[in-house]
Write a protein that holds these residues in place. Sequence first.
Motif, short mmCIF file in Angstrom:
data_model
loop_
_atom_site.label_atom_id
_atom_site.label_comp_id
_atom_site.label_asym_id
_atom_site.label_seq_id
_atom_site.Cartn_x
_atom_site.Cartn_y
_atom_site.Cartn_z
N GLY A 142 -5.00 -3.52 -9.15
CA GLY A 142 -3.95 -3.13 -8.19
C GLY A 142 -2.83 -2.39 -8.89
N GLY A 143 -2.44 -2.89 -10.06
CA GLY A 143 -1.38 -2.23 -10.83
C GLY A 143 -1.81 -0.84 -11.28
N LEU A 145 -4.01 1.09 -9.74
CA LEU A 145 -4.04 1.94 -8.55
C LEU A 145 -2.63 2.39 -8.17
N VAL A 146 -1.68 1.49 -8.27
CA VAL A 146 -0.29 1.86 -7.97
C VAL A 146 0.18 2.87 -9.00
N HIS A 147 -0.12 2.66 -10.25
CA HIS A 147 0.30 3.58 -11.32
C HIS A 147 -0.34 4.97 -11.12
N TRP A 149 -1.45 6.26 -8.31
CA TRP A 149 -0.95 6.84 -7.08
C TRP A 149 0.42 7.44 -7.31
N ARG A 150 1.26 6.77 -8.10
CA ARG A 150 2.59 7.29 -8.40
C ARG A 150 2.48 8.52 -9.31
N ARG A 151 1.56 8.53 -10.14
CA ARG A 151 1.42 9.65 -11.03
C ARG A 151 0.95 10.90 -10.27
N LYS A 153 1.82 11.85 -7.35
CA LYS A 153 2.88 12.33 -6.50
C LYS A 153 3.80 13.14 -7.26
#
Length: 153
Positions: A142-143, A145-147, A149-151, A153
């Motif tokens: 999950g971490g 995927l969040v990392h 996804w932020r990258r 953007k």
Amino acid sequence: NNGGGGGGGRRQNADENYLFGNRVSYDHPLSAGLAGGGENDLESGEESLMAPLTTTERRMRDSEHLLRETQMLCAESEQVGATTLETMGRQREQMERSSGLVQAAMEDTAEARKILKEMALRAFKNKMVLYCVIALLVAANGGMLVHLWRRKK
């Protein structure tokens, strides 16, 4: 030999009555012959005594036969008793061995129960560790995927 006092006051039991009949006492054949003074009296005395003696002899033979039968029955009973004791002794030994085997089986069962409980506890601990590892991996994924996804953007 009439026991003093004649036949009226004397108590006759069943054996005396059987042996002597209605006579008050037993007169020996020789005394009966001497008292009568003749040979015919002696013979008649013997004839009168032959029936009770024959009956007495028959009773004695019957008694001997019954006694022998009783002795044979006693011997058979002793044999049966000895055989029964021997059988009971063997059964006792079997029961003692069986008791020892049952005790050993109970001890083995208790030890197996203890081992199974330890195995169940170890399996539960391993399961908890795996759930924790799975939770950490899910959190790490999950971490990531969040990392990622932020990258983007």
